[in-house]
Design a protein around this motif. Sequence first.
Motif, PDB file in Angstrom:
ATOM      1  N   TYR A  63       7.940  80.115  20.259  1.00 21.77           N
ATOM      2  CA  TYR A  63       8.944  81.033  20.803  1.00 21.77           C
ATOM      3  C   TYR A  63      10.324  80.397  20.659  1.00 21.77           C
ATOM      4  CZ  TYR A  63       5.036  83.655  22.664  1.00 21.77           C
ATOM      5  OH  TYR A  63       3.885  84.395  22.775  1.00 21.77           O
ATOM      6  N   SER A  64      11.267  81.181  20.162  1.00 17.82           N
ATOM      7  CA  SER A  64      12.597  80.642  19.879  1.00 17.82           C
ATOM      8  C   SER A  64      13.432  80.438  21.143  1.00 17.82           C
ATOM      9  CB  SER A  64      13.345  81.557  18.903  1.00 17.82           C
ATOM     10  OG  SER A  64      13.452  82.866  19.445  1.00 17.82           O
ATOM     11  N   GLU A  65      13.150  81.203  22.190  1.00 16.93           N
ATOM     12  CA  GLU A  65      13.904  81.062  23.436  1.00 16.93           C
ATOM     13  C   GLU A  65      13.009  80.514  24.530  1.00 16.93           C
ATOM     14  OE1 GLU A  65      16.129  84.505  24.617  1.00 16.93           O
ATOM     15  OE2 GLU A  65      16.581  85.034  22.537  1.00 16.93           O
ATOM     16  N   ALA A  66      13.605  79.707  25.415  1.00 17.09           N
ATOM     17  CA  ALA A  66      12.855  79.141  26.533  1.00 17.09           C
ATOM     18  C   ALA A  66      12.404  80.256  27.469  1.00 17.09           C
ATOM     19  CB  ALA A  66      13.711  78.124  27.282  1.00 17.09           C
ATOM     20  N   ILE A  67      11.196  80.112  27.992  1.00 15.24           N
ATOM     21  CA  ILE A  67      10.626  81.068  28.936  1.00 15.24           C
ATOM     22  C   ILE A  67      10.494  80.356  30.280  1.00 15.24           C
ATOM     23  CG2 ILE A  67       8.614  82.494  29.496  1.00 15.24           C
ATOM     24  CD1 ILE A  67       7.963  82.454  26.438  1.00 15.24           C
ATOM     25  N   PHE A  68      10.960  81.008  31.336  1.00 15.31           N
ATOM     26  CA  PHE A  68      10.831  80.462  32.682  1.00 15.31           C
ATOM     27  C   PHE A  68      10.106  81.460  33.554  1.00 15.31           C
ATOM     28  CE2 PHE A  68      14.134  77.823  31.016  1.00 15.31           C
ATOM     29  CZ  PHE A  68      13.963  76.607  31.650  1.00 15.31           C
ATOM     30  N   GLU A  69       9.194  80.953  34.355  1.00 14.69           N
ATOM     31  CA  GLU A  69       8.417  81.754  35.288  1.00 14.69           C
ATOM     32  C   GLU A  69       8.223  80.921  36.542  1.00 14.69           C
ATOM     33  OE1 GLU A  69       4.556  84.470  34.171  1.00 14.69           O
ATOM     34  OE2 GLU A  69       4.758  82.529  33.244  1.00 14.69           O
ATOM     35  N   ASN A  70       8.403  81.512  37.697  1.00 15.02           N
ATOM     36  CA  ASN A  70       8.225  80.772  38.958  1.00 15.02           C
ATOM     37  C   ASN A  70       9.084  79.506  38.990  1.00 15.02           C
ATOM     38  OD1 ASN A  70       6.117  82.549  39.998  1.00 15.02           O
ATOM     39  ND2 ASN A  70       4.827  81.682  38.394  1.00 15.02           N
ATOM     40  N   ASP A  71      10.262  79.583  38.379  1.00 14.66           N
ATOM     41  CA  ASP A  71      11.190  78.441  38.284  1.00 14.66           C
ATOM     42  C   ASP A  71      10.595  77.241  37.551  1.00 14.66           C
ATOM     43  OD1 ASP A  71      13.289  79.775  39.608  1.00 14.66           O
ATOM     44  OD2 ASP A  71      12.466  79.236  41.567  1.00 14.66           O
ATOM     45  N   ILE A  72       9.633  77.505  36.671  1.00 14.78           N
ATOM     46  CA  ILE A  72       8.993  76.463  35.869  1.00 14.78           C
ATOM     47  C   ILE A  72       9.143  76.863  34.406  1.00 14.78           C
ATOM     48  CG2 ILE A  72       6.809  75.287  35.316  1.00 14.78           C
ATOM     49  CD1 ILE A  72       5.804  76.212  38.111  1.00 14.78           C
ATOM     50  N   GLN A  73       9.513  75.907  33.547  1.00 16.78           N
ATOM     51  CA  GLN A  73       9.567  76.237  32.127  1.00 16.78           C
ATOM     52  C   GLN A  73       8.155  76.364  31.582  1.00 16.78           C
ATOM     53  OE1 GLN A  73      11.843  73.704  29.490  1.00 16.78           O
ATOM     54  NE2 GLN A  73      11.480  75.069  27.761  1.00 16.78           N
ATOM     55  N   CYS A  74       7.934  77.445  30.870  1.00 18.51           N
ATOM     56  CA  CYS A  74       6.650  77.697  30.223  1.00 18.51           C
ATOM     57  C   CYS A  74       6.643  76.913  28.912  1.00 18.51           C
ATOM     58  CB  CYS A  74       6.488  79.197  29.974  1.00 18.51           C
ATOM     59  SG  CYS A  74       4.896  79.636  29.284  1.00 18.51           S
ATOM     60  N   ARG A  75       5.852  75.865  28.870  1.00 16.19           N
ATOM     61  CA  ARG A  75       5.790  74.993  27.698  1.00 16.19           C
ATOM     62  C   ARG A  75       4.392  74.999  27.075  1.00 16.19           C
ATOM     63  NH1 ARG A  75       9.801  71.048  27.347  1.00 16.19           N
ATOM     64  NH2 ARG A  75       8.361  69.797  26.126  1.00 16.19           N
ATOM     65  N   ASP A  76       3.376  74.878  27.931  1.00 12.46           N
ATOM     66  CA  ASP A  76       2.014  74.657  27.465  1.00 12.46           C
ATOM     67  C   ASP A  76       1.139  75.899  27.668  1.00 12.46           C
ATOM     68  OD1 ASP A  76       2.843  71.966  27.145  1.00 12.46           O
ATOM     69  OD2 ASP A  76       2.305  71.538  29.228  1.00 12.46           O
ATOM     70  N   MET A  77       0.189  76.100  26.760  1.00 13.64           N
ATOM     71  CA  MET A  77      -0.790  77.178  26.879  1.00 13.64           C
ATOM     72  C   MET A  77      -2.032  76.615  27.568  1.00 13.64           C
ATOM     73  SD  MET A  77      -1.931  80.336  25.853  1.00 13.64           S
ATOM     74  CE  MET A  77      -1.031  80.812  24.391  1.00 13.64           C
ATOM     75  N   VAL A  78      -2.355  77.174  28.738  1.00 16.62           N
ATOM     76  CA  VAL A  78      -3.570  76.822  29.437  1.00 16.62           C
ATOM     77  C   VAL A  78      -4.675  77.721  28.897  1.00 16.62           C
ATOM     78  CG1 VAL A  78      -4.733  76.658  31.680  1.00 16.62           C
ATOM     79  CG2 VAL A  78      -2.277  76.131  31.497  1.00 16.62           C
ATOM     80  N   ARG A  79      -5.728  77.143  28.344  1.00 21.83           N
ATOM     81  CA  ARG A  79      -6.826  77.885  27.739  1.00 21.83           C
ATOM     82  C   ARG A  79      -7.982  77.982  28.721  1.00 21.83           C
ATOM     83  NH1 ARG A  79      -5.472  80.824  23.922  1.00 21.83           N
ATOM     84  NH2 ARG A  79      -7.640  80.863  23.325  1.00 21.83           N
ATOM     85  N   LEU A  80      -8.543  79.189  28.863  1.00 19.99           N
ATOM     86  CA  LEU A  80      -9.677  79.414  29.732  1.00 19.99           C
ATOM     87  C   LEU A  80     -10.722  80.217  28.965  1.00 19.99           C
ATOM     88  CD1 LEU A  80      -6.837  80.169  31.548  1.00 19.99           C
ATOM     89  CD2 LEU A  80      -8.511  79.832  33.338  1.00 19.99           C
ATOM     90  N   SER A  81     -11.986  80.081  29.352  1.00 21.52           N
ATOM     91  CA  SER A  81     -13.029  80.884  28.702  1.00 21.52           C
ATOM     92  C   SER A  81     -14.151  81.173  29.682  1.00 21.52           C
ATOM     93  CB  SER A  81     -13.562  80.193  27.448  1.00 21.52           C
ATOM     94  OG  SER A  81     -14.386  79.115  27.793  1.00 21.52           O
ATOM     95  N   GLN A  82     -14.998  82.111  29.258  1.00 23.26           N
ATOM     96  CA  GLN A  82     -16.140  82.509  30.079  1.00 23.26           C
ATOM     97  C   GLN A  82     -17.277  82.889  29.131  1.00 23.26           C
ATOM     98  OE1 GLN A  82     -17.215  86.217  33.032  1.00 23.26           O
ATOM     99  NE2 GLN A  82     -15.133  85.486  33.005  1.00 23.26           N
ATOM    100  N   ASP A  83     -18.463  82.372  29.434  1.00 23.06           N
ATOM    101  CA  ASP A  83     -19.650  82.787  28.695  1.00 23.06           C
ATOM    102  C   ASP A  83     -20.076  84.147  29.223  1.00 23.06           C
ATOM    103  OD1 ASP A  83     -19.717  80.436  27.223  1.00 23.06           O
ATOM    104  OD2 ASP A  83     -21.041  79.431  28.657  1.00 23.06           O
TER     105      ASP A  83
END
Length: 150
Positions: free
Chosen positions: A129-149
């Motif tokens: 992403y070319s522009e910084a993303i902020f959510e909950n006053d936290i910079q969105c940097r990392d993708m948290v991966r989740l899964s379910q069988d």
Amino acid sequence: MVIRKLNINEEPPMDLLLLADPSRQLVEEYMQRGECYVAESDGQIIGVYVLLPTRPETVELVNIAVIETHHGKGLGKQLVLNAIEVAKSKGYRTIEVGTGNSSIGQIALYQKCGFRITGVDIDFFIRHYSEAIFENDIQCRDMVRLSQDL
């Protein structure tokens, strides 16, 4: 409320999709390969999600959004649970989802729906992403991966 697959001749609810993913280019790319489902109430689209096949027997929930006037009413959970049921009905064995490190509510929601954290894609949002993303006053940097069988 009714959740249904978007018809081929229907325009996807781009404004809603862009609430969950601010990159129009990425949304358009995965919309070409995925299946879009919408939640309707009184003829109005109030929620959306997209399922994208990624590997044999695996599908990813790549976008899920609810219009702001319906936040906090359990619609997001209904959409996630519907996506899980649709994935099962299509014969997938695993469903995955990724969300930003700053998306605290979404991380909690996915875990409440049976997903488990499987990894972190460091600096995903910095790279893609070319522009910084902020959510909950936290910079969105990392993708948290989740899964379910399934």
